[in-house]
Each structure stands twice: as structure tokens, then as C-alpha cells.
Design a protein around this motif. Structure first.
Motif, PDB file in Angstrom:
ATOM      1  N   HIS A  30      -6.125   9.448   0.639  1.00  0.00           N
ATOM      2  CA  HIS A  30      -5.913   8.599   1.813  1.00  0.00           C
ATOM      3  C   HIS A  30      -6.679   9.068   3.051  1.00  0.00           C
ATOM      4  CE1 HIS A  30      -3.728   5.786   4.470  1.00  0.00           C
ATOM      5  NE2 HIS A  30      -3.398   5.163   3.372  1.00  0.00           N
TER       6      HIS A  30
ATOM      7  N   HIS B 259      -5.798   3.149  -4.106  1.00  0.00           N
ATOM      8  CA  HIS B 259      -5.835   3.208  -2.641  1.00  0.00           C
ATOM      9  C   HIS B 259      -6.363   4.591  -2.252  1.00  0.00           C
ATOM     10  CE1 HIS B 259      -4.872   2.043   1.388  1.00  0.00           C
ATOM     11  NE2 HIS B 259      -3.743   2.697   1.509  1.00  0.00           N
TER      12      HIS B 259
ATOM     13  N   HIS C   3       3.623  -2.546   3.479  1.00  0.00           N
ATOM     14  CA  HIS C   3       3.767  -1.191   2.917  1.00  0.00           C
ATOM     15  C   HIS C   3       5.127  -1.055   2.245  1.00  0.00           C
ATOM     16  CE1 HIS C   3       0.396  -0.713   5.731  1.00  0.00           C
ATOM     17  NE2 HIS C   3       0.031   0.325   4.997  1.00  0.00           N
TER      18      HIS C   3
ATOM     19  N   ASP D  46       0.803  -1.228   0.000  1.00  0.00           N
ATOM     20  CA  ASP D  46       0.000   0.000   0.000  1.00  0.00           C
ATOM     21  C   ASP D  46       0.833   1.274   0.000  1.00  0.00           C
ATOM     22  OD1 ASP D  46      -2.050  -1.762   0.318  1.00  0.00           O
ATOM     23  OD2 ASP D  46      -2.897  -0.817   2.095  1.00  0.00           O
ATOM     24  N   ASP D  47       0.212   2.325  -0.444  1.00  0.00           N
ATOM     25  CA  ASP D  47       0.666   3.721  -0.350  1.00  0.00           C
ATOM     26  C   ASP D  47       1.530   4.149  -1.541  1.00  0.00           C
ATOM     27  OD1 ASP D  47      -0.895   3.811   1.872  1.00  0.00           O
ATOM     28  OD2 ASP D  47       0.729   3.796   3.317  1.00  0.00           O
TER      29      ASP D  47
END
Ligand SMILES: [Zn+2]
Length: 261
Positions: free
Chosen positions: A101, A97, A223, A45-46
Motif C-alpha cells: 500500500h 491493491h 472501504h 479496498d484494503d
């Protein structure tokens, strides 16, 4: 007595019709018919694009294809976009995603669903598309979701990913929610395996054994990929051990898209 029977009949018909009506509102518009198989679904993620790209050979060596859920897509540099294209060419999936955020249920509570979709979903899809990707799956920031959001976001994505953490005193082979059974379910939960998650290799082995036994897909996510594996990151060394273990249990490596398309 007869009157009572008539009323019972009326109530029965009314509840049947209501049930049919509710079913039609919520029934899936399509179903997925992928055969069940023992699989590992790993996602990241991210926006740790450089770190992910740096380890692309590690993924290649073990034939592992991951799903990268990207956020703040408008701030990707040209170099990062190219790195994501390389990862996509390697067979990895580039997915959404969200755009900024934010915590989706909190935002929806304050601003409403339409504003959420407008501000955090549509721009995420559009920027990724303009960069040459076609996002069809989504991971909730912070794993924060609601049924209302699931219903709405299913219009934009095939699969929605929530999260899950290790339960103290429980093996991850008991965490039913992180196993996908190829049932057509639209919401999938992944187990966080970053350095701060407390998930050990032994834990994962129990999970892999279950996936192998039951022909299920086990979902895990992290991550950053970093040697200095503290907090929300995993070391390449640990990742390699996980990939080896997946091979040992003959888990097929699948992206989110692979689960349904
Ligand atoms: Zn995130």
C-alpha cells in the motif's frame, strides 16, 4: 521553390513514420469487445475482510457482486483467506491493491519502476495466487498513478482503477471519468462513496440515471462496512439503499473482471 517542396515532403514522411512508430509502441495489444450495458461496478479496498464477509447475505439478496481489492496480503490470517474464498465462491472478485500500500508514483520517483514492480506488484500477485485467487485487476493505493505506471502495470492487469471524488457544485452525473463506456479503456476511475465522501443517495441516483440512459457502467467504491459509519466506511443500511436504487434503474451488477473478460 522546388527545393522547398522536397523538404516539405521529407518532413511529412518523417513525421508520418514517427507517428506510426509511436502508435505501435503504445497501441493496445488486445481490445475488449464486451457489449455496452447499464451497470453498477462497486468495489471495496484494503483488508476489511471480516466486515465484508459478515454482510455477504446483503450482497446475495440484491444479486450484487463486488470487487475486493486486497492489500498486505501476506498478513491475511487463515480465517481471512477462507472468508475471501467464500466471497469468491459467491461470485465476487478478489483483486490486487498492491502488496504494501505504498504511494506508487512517489516510490517510482525515488526507487525506479523495476523496484516498484518487484516490491509491490509481483509479491501481491504471488501471495494472492498462493491463496487460491487469480488477480487480474488492480486498484492504485490512494488512487495515486501516472501514465508511466499505467503503461507498466497494464502488462500485469487487464484493468487499473484510479479514484475520483465529488466536485463541489457538480453532479456526479457530470463526472465523466467514473463511467466506463466499454471502449476498451484500461484505466477506470471510481467515485469514493464512504461516509466521509459527501456523496448522497440523491447524487448516486443522478449517476445511476445517467448509466441507465447511456448504457454505461458507473464505478463506485468504499472501504469498511460498518454500522458506525464514520471516515472510510459505509453502513450496511446505506449500502442496501444503494443496491435497491441500482435495481430500480435496472443496473446490471458487474465486477471489474466482468467488464473485460
Ligand atoms: Zn487502499
Amino acid at each position: 521553390m522546388r527545393r522547398w517542396l522536397v523538404w516539405a515532403f521529407v518532413v511529412f514522411i518523417a513525421s508520418t513514420l514517427t507517428g506510426w512508430w509511436v502508435y505501435n509502441i503504445y497501441k493496445p495489444t488486445y481490445t475488449f469487445t464486451k457489449p455496452a450495458q447499464a451497470a453498477l461496478v462497486i468495489s471495496f479496498d484494503d483488508r476489511y475482510v471480516e466486515a465484508w464477509h459478515k454482510h455477504r447475505d446483503l450482497f446475495k439478496r440484491y444479486g450484487v457482486r463486488a470487487t475486493f481489492f486486497i492489500t498486505v496480503t501476506d498478513q491475511l490470517t487463515a480465517a481471512e483467506v477462507q472468508m475471501l474464498r467464500d466471497l469468491s465462491a459467491d461470485g465476487h472478485e478478489i483483486a490486487s491493491h498492491s502488496f504494501t500500500h505504498i504511494n506508487a508514483p512517489k516510490f517510482v520517483k525515488q526507487e525506479g519502476m523495476a523496484a516498484y514492480v518487484e516490491q509491490d506488484i509481483i509479491p501481491s500477485i504471488k501471495t494472492l495466487q498462493s491463496q487460491g485467487f487469480s488477480p487480474v485487476t488492480f486498484a492504485y493505493p490512494y488512487g495515486a498513478r501516472s501514465r508511466e505506471l499505467d503503461r507498466e502495470l497494464s502488462k500485469y492487469f487487464y484493468l487499473l482503477r484510479g479514484d475520483s471524488w465529488k466536485d463541489a457544485g457538480k453532479g456526479i452525473d457530470e463526472l465523466d471519468r467514473i463511467y466506463y463506456t466499454f471502449s476498451g479503456r484500461r484505466v477506470i476511475h471510481a467515485l469514493g462513496i464512504d461516509a466521509n465522501s459527501g456523496v448522497s443517495l440523491q447524487d448516486l441516483e443522478a449517476g445511476f440515471a445517467r448509466a441507465s440512459r447511456n448504457k454505461e457502467a458507473i464505478n463506485i467504491y468504499a472501504h469498511n462496512i460498518s454500522e458506525d459509519s464514520a471516515g472510510y466506511s459505509i453502513s450496511p443500511h446505506t449500502l442496501e439503499k444503494i443496491f435497491k436504487l441500482a435495481k430500480q434503474y435496472q443496473l446490471q451488477s458487474l465486477t471489474f473482471r466482468d467488464l473485460v473478460l
